[in-house]
Design an enzyme around this catalytic site. Sequence first.
Site, PDB file in Angstrom:
ATOM      1  N   ASP A   1      10.620   2.277 -12.737  1.00 13.35           N
ATOM      2  CA  ASP A   1      11.927   2.663 -12.680  1.00 13.35           C
ATOM      3  C   ASP A   1      12.174   3.058 -11.164  1.00 13.35           C
ATOM      4  O   ASP A   1      11.628   3.950 -10.643  1.00 13.35           O
ATOM      5  CB  ASP A   1      12.416   3.786 -13.338  1.00 13.35           C
ATOM      6  CG  ASP A   1      13.896   4.135 -13.604  1.00 13.35           C
ATOM      7  OD1 ASP A   1      14.455   4.415 -12.217  1.00 13.35           O
ATOM      8  OD2 ASP A   1      14.336   4.363 -14.668  1.00 13.35           O
TER       9      ASP A   1
ATOM     10  N   ASP B   1      18.028  -3.315  -3.459  1.00 16.89           N
ATOM     11  CA  ASP B   1      18.456  -4.612  -3.729  1.00 16.89           C
ATOM     12  C   ASP B   1      18.827  -4.677  -5.252  1.00 16.89           C
ATOM     13  O   ASP B   1      17.872  -5.247  -5.952  1.00 16.89           O
ATOM     14  CB  ASP B   1      17.364  -5.831  -3.410  1.00 16.89           C
ATOM     15  CG  ASP B   1      17.863  -7.230  -3.810  1.00 16.89           C
ATOM     16  OD1 ASP B   1      19.079  -7.381  -4.099  1.00 16.89           O
ATOM     17  OD2 ASP B   1      16.908  -7.997  -4.083  1.00 16.89           O
ATOM     18  N   SER B   2      19.966  -4.088  -5.542  1.00 12.53           N
ATOM     19  CA  SER B   2      20.134  -3.694  -6.924  1.00 12.53           C
ATOM     20  C   SER B   2      21.119  -4.564  -7.588  1.00 12.53           C
ATOM     21  O   SER B   2      21.846  -5.508  -6.944  1.00 12.53           O
ATOM     22  CB  SER B   2      20.661  -2.305  -7.261  1.00 12.53           C
ATOM     23  OG  SER B   2      21.853  -2.245  -6.212  1.00 12.53           O
TER      24      SER B   2
ATOM     25  N   PRO C   1      20.901  -1.247 -16.319  1.00 10.67           N
ATOM     26  CA  PRO C   1      19.755  -0.693 -15.614  1.00 10.67           C
ATOM     27  C   PRO C   1      19.942  -0.298 -14.167  1.00 10.67           C
ATOM     28  O   PRO C   1      19.474   0.689 -13.386  1.00 10.67           O
ATOM     29  CB  PRO C   1      18.662  -1.774 -15.738  1.00 10.67           C
ATOM     30  CG  PRO C   1      19.084  -2.626 -16.932  1.00 10.67           C
ATOM     31  CD  PRO C   1      20.499  -2.428 -16.969  1.00 10.67           C
TER      32      PRO C   1
END
Length: 284
Positions: A140, A158-159, A165
């Site tokens: 995580d 870089d989500s 999540p």
Amino acid sequence: MTDMTGWSVERLHADYAQALKEDRVLYDSKTDHQRLRVIENGTFGRVLTLDGVVQVTERDNFIYHEMLTHVPLFAHGAARRVLIIGGGDGGMAREALRHPLDQVTMVEIDSGVVDFSKEYLPSISAGAFDDPRLDLQIADGAEFIKATAGGYDVIIVDSTDPVGPGEVLFTDHFYGHAKRALAPDGILVTQNGVPFMQGSELAGTIRAFRSLFADASCYLAGVPTYAGGPMAFGWGSDGDARQVTLPVLQARVAASGLEFGYYTPEVHLAAFALPGYVQALLRD
């Protein structure tokens, strides 16, 4: 068009959608975290979607990955250690590892994204997962950033979009931990969506950045499959790297010997020239 059979329809926004024709479905499976699909499209090649939202395509990924990587790295000019949060397809690691870095740590929450990206989208990572300088952590990102000893010159978030999540990666707590993990004068850059469609996302990030960093702003790039206008990337630093001059950037790029499909020193500087509606979001 009423019959959308054979089309992948993205409904990220309540009153706007885009669709890509599915010439072939290569992969369709739900992991513990999200539904992963890979389709083939005549214009964009192989396309990865997560929960129906386009994440990366073979044809236009170079724009996103180059701008989120090379802008902070060339602005910094002396980075040795980089942290990537997310980026399971390997594209961000691919671009970062083109630089003479000592180490790139990549933290991806979903091992399934890495595994099938290697199999179904190998051109995106282009061997990055085999580079000995890459330290891949399946964890995580929010928990990792709290526990890391830090010292990173550049942190790249870089989500996915701030749902599911990826939601925790847009919080003030996460940004605070990310700042602590930076080396002095380090740079934090973030994916902040398309501000014409997702203005509150960018505004919230910049508001948090201004409470943390001496220099907080954003820059833009147009990525065809991220529809609705140019995409925004957040920028936070206590240094003055954003004020780097064109001659310095040109010299750094020339010395690197690298060539790009989108990034240039001129584009680097121009990307920080914001249109009025984006400036208004930052003011508000």
